[in-house]
Design a protein around this motif. Structure first.
Motif, PDB file in Angstrom:
ATOM      1  N   ILE A  92       0.854  -1.182   0.000  1.00  0.00           N
ATOM      2  CA  ILE A  92       0.000   0.000   0.000  1.00  0.00           C
ATOM      3  C   ILE A  92       0.895   1.239   0.000  1.00  0.00           C
ATOM      4  CG2 ILE A  92      -0.265   0.054   2.524  1.00  0.00           C
ATOM      5  CD1 ILE A  92      -3.226   0.776   2.016  1.00  0.00           C
ATOM      6  N   LEU A 156     -12.252  -8.770  -8.319  1.00  0.00           N
ATOM      7  CA  LEU A 156     -12.371  -8.191  -6.973  1.00  0.00           C
ATOM      8  C   LEU A 156     -12.651  -6.691  -6.974  1.00  0.00           C
ATOM      9  CD1 LEU A 156      -9.540  -9.958  -4.926  1.00  0.00           C
ATOM     10  CD2 LEU A 156     -11.980 -10.049  -4.478  1.00  0.00           C
ATOM     11  N   ILE A 158     -14.545  -5.074  -9.009  1.00  0.00           N
ATOM     12  CA  ILE A 158     -15.860  -4.740  -9.561  1.00  0.00           C
ATOM     13  C   ILE A 158     -16.903  -4.713  -8.444  1.00  0.00           C
ATOM     14  CG2 ILE A 158     -17.658  -5.577 -11.133  1.00  0.00           C
ATOM     15  CD1 ILE A 158     -15.412  -6.920 -12.750  1.00  0.00           C
TER      16      ILE A 158
ATOM     17  N   SER B  10     -16.957  -2.924  -3.886  1.00  0.00           N
ATOM     18  CA  SER B  10     -16.349  -4.191  -4.332  1.00  0.00           C
ATOM     19  C   SER B  10     -15.648  -4.897  -3.173  1.00  0.00           C
ATOM     20  CB  SER B  10     -15.317  -3.902  -5.423  1.00  0.00           C
ATOM     21  OG  SER B  10     -14.231  -3.170  -4.875  1.00  0.00           O
ATOM     22  N   PRO B  11     -15.391  -6.208  -3.313  1.00  0.00           N
ATOM     23  CA  PRO B  11     -14.631  -6.915  -2.269  1.00  0.00           C
ATOM     24  C   PRO B  11     -13.238  -6.309  -2.068  1.00  0.00           C
ATOM     25  CG  PRO B  11     -15.635  -8.470  -3.806  1.00  0.00           C
ATOM     26  CD  PRO B  11     -15.856  -7.118  -4.382  1.00  0.00           C
ATOM     27  N   MET B  12     -12.628  -5.826  -3.158  1.00  0.00           N
ATOM     28  CA  MET B  12     -11.285  -5.256  -3.032  1.00  0.00           C
ATOM     29  C   MET B  12     -11.298  -3.983  -2.191  1.00  0.00           C
ATOM     30  SD  MET B  12      -8.174  -5.742  -3.685  1.00  0.00           S
ATOM     31  CE  MET B  12      -7.168  -6.138  -5.083  1.00  0.00           C
ATOM     32  N   ALA B  13     -12.388  -3.243  -2.249  1.00  0.00           N
ATOM     33  CA  ALA B  13     -12.475  -2.023  -1.439  1.00  0.00           C
ATOM     34  C   ALA B  13     -12.373  -2.375   0.042  1.00  0.00           C
ATOM     35  CB  ALA B  13     -13.785  -1.300  -1.735  1.00  0.00           C
ATOM     36  N   ILE B  15     -10.932  -5.036   1.320  1.00  0.00           N
ATOM     37  CA  ILE B  15      -9.562  -5.507   1.570  1.00  0.00           C
ATOM     38  C   ILE B  15      -8.618  -4.316   1.733  1.00  0.00           C
ATOM     39  CG2 ILE B  15      -7.583  -6.685   0.504  1.00  0.00           C
ATOM     40  CD1 ILE B  15      -9.631  -8.586  -0.852  1.00  0.00           C
ATOM     41  N   VAL B  16      -8.731  -3.362   0.814  1.00  0.00           N
ATOM     42  CA  VAL B  16      -7.808  -2.221   0.829  1.00  0.00           C
ATOM     43  C   VAL B  16      -8.045  -1.347   2.065  1.00  0.00           C
ATOM     44  CG1 VAL B  16      -7.198  -0.082  -0.390  1.00  0.00           C
ATOM     45  CG2 VAL B  16      -7.388  -2.225  -1.658  1.00  0.00           C
ATOM     46  N   LEU B  17      -9.309  -1.164   2.445  1.00  0.00           N
ATOM     47  CA  LEU B  17      -9.587  -0.355   3.636  1.00  0.00           C
ATOM     48  C   LEU B  17      -9.031  -1.026   4.894  1.00  0.00           C
ATOM     49  CD1 LEU B  17     -13.193   0.988   2.989  1.00  0.00           C
ATOM     50  CD2 LEU B  17     -11.074   2.304   3.098  1.00  0.00           C
ATOM     51  N   LYS B  18      -9.179  -2.348   4.980  1.00  0.00           N
ATOM     52  CA  LYS B  18      -8.634  -3.076   6.136  1.00  0.00           C
ATOM     53  C   LYS B  18      -7.106  -2.958   6.147  1.00  0.00           C
ATOM     54  CE  LYS B  18      -8.480  -6.297   9.464  1.00  0.00           C
ATOM     55  NZ  LYS B  18      -7.226  -6.007  10.110  1.00  0.00           N
ATOM     56  N   MET B  19      -6.520  -3.089   4.974  1.00  0.00           N
ATOM     57  CA  MET B  19      -5.063  -2.996   4.898  1.00  0.00           C
ATOM     58  C   MET B  19      -4.588  -1.588   5.269  1.00  0.00           C
ATOM     59  SD  MET B  19      -2.688  -4.076   1.746  1.00  0.00           S
ATOM     60  CE  MET B  19      -0.927  -4.185   1.980  1.00  0.00           C
ATOM     61  N   TRP B  20      -5.343  -0.583   4.855  1.00  0.00           N
ATOM     62  CA  TRP B  20      -4.987   0.805   5.172  1.00  0.00           C
ATOM     63  C   TRP B  20      -5.079   1.038   6.689  1.00  0.00           C
ATOM     64  CZ3 TRP B  20      -7.083   5.472   6.983  1.00  0.00           C
ATOM     65  CH2 TRP B  20      -6.378   6.625   6.616  1.00  0.00           C
ATOM     66  N   ASP B  22      -4.764  -1.282   8.952  1.00  0.00           N
ATOM     67  CA  ASP B  22      -3.642  -2.033   9.534  1.00  0.00           C
ATOM     68  C   ASP B  22      -2.344  -1.237   9.423  1.00  0.00           C
ATOM     69  OD1 ASP B  22      -5.403  -4.052  10.054  1.00  0.00           O
ATOM     70  OD2 ASP B  22      -4.647  -5.442   8.528  1.00  0.00           O
TER      71      ASP B  22
END
Lengths: 168, 50
Positions: A92, A156, A158, B10-13, B15-20, B22
């Motif tokens: 990230i 993922l 989408i 989306s599922p990736m959103a 994931i990315v928010l959790k990673m951010w 963390d």
């Protein structure tokens, strides 16, 4: 010494990696278990590590430009793939201060300079208030699951709902 | 290459928010503001794959 010569890094304990620069700035590099992020993909979840690095001293406010930092980070990432050929690295780009795009450009330039042509990199951006959270996912080009990983990532990002405007 | 846009729904959103989140906790840990135990209680586990 070449500007692209990585600094020596040192391990402390089980999971701490540090390096210090000629400007007396110490960095901590870390990997975390990223399996929980991709729990829905058991085929690859155990291969995922999240990667990051931070200046290891909260009193350092101005970090001098030092090309060897990029060389060191890149070297560590390449070491990761040497030792974990089937690894998936999730990174990230820090955007808490709104400088995430500049950091991503720098990260891209580091990889270009050392000719990291053996790696597949996919970048994605999530709008988040005033900023975008930028992430990169890295795997080897020769990864046996590269196609699945790439297709999985495309799915993922989408929306899970086809017509979100119809929701209450 | 231009980054792919992540749909907020989306599922990736997620994931990315959790990673951010963390990442913010890891930064707090490196600054000495929280303990390793507090970090681990949030499910963040350092590993050394090198």
């Amino acid at each position: 010494l070449s500007l692209l010569t990585p600094y020596n890094y040192r391990r402390v304990g089980q999971d701490e990696v540090y390096f210090s620069t000629d400007f007396q700035v110490e960095y901590r590099v870390y990997f975390t278990n990223g399996s929980t992020y991709f729990a829905a993909f058991p085929e690859i979840s155990h291969l995922v590590k999240a990667f990051g690095f931070e200046v290891n001293d909260s009193h350092v406010h101005e970090v001098p430009h030092d090309p060897r930092v990029g060389a060191t980070i890149t070297f560590i990432v390449l070491q990761f793939f040497e030792q974990n050929p089937e690894g998936v690295l999730f990174f990230i780009h820090d955007g808490a201060d709104g400088k995430e795009k500049g950091r991503k450009r720098k990260f891209d330039a580091w990889f270009k300079k050392i000719g990291a042509t053996k790696l597949y990199k996919k970048d994605a951006a999530l709008p988040f208030g005033r900023i975008s959270i930028l992430v990169s996912i890295l795997v080897r080009n020769s990864h046996p699951l590269l196609g699945k990983i790439s297709d999985g990532l495309d799915q993922l990002v989408i929306s899970v709902t086809t017509k979100p405007e119809e929701l209450d | 290459m231009k980054p792919v846009k992540i749909h907020p729904n989306s599922p990736m959103a997620k994931i990315v928010l959790k990673m951010w989140e963390d990442k913010q906790l890891i930064k707090a840990y490196i600054r000495g503001e929280i303990t390793k135990q507090e970090l681990e209680s949030k499910g963040i586990e350092f590993v050394n794959p090198l």
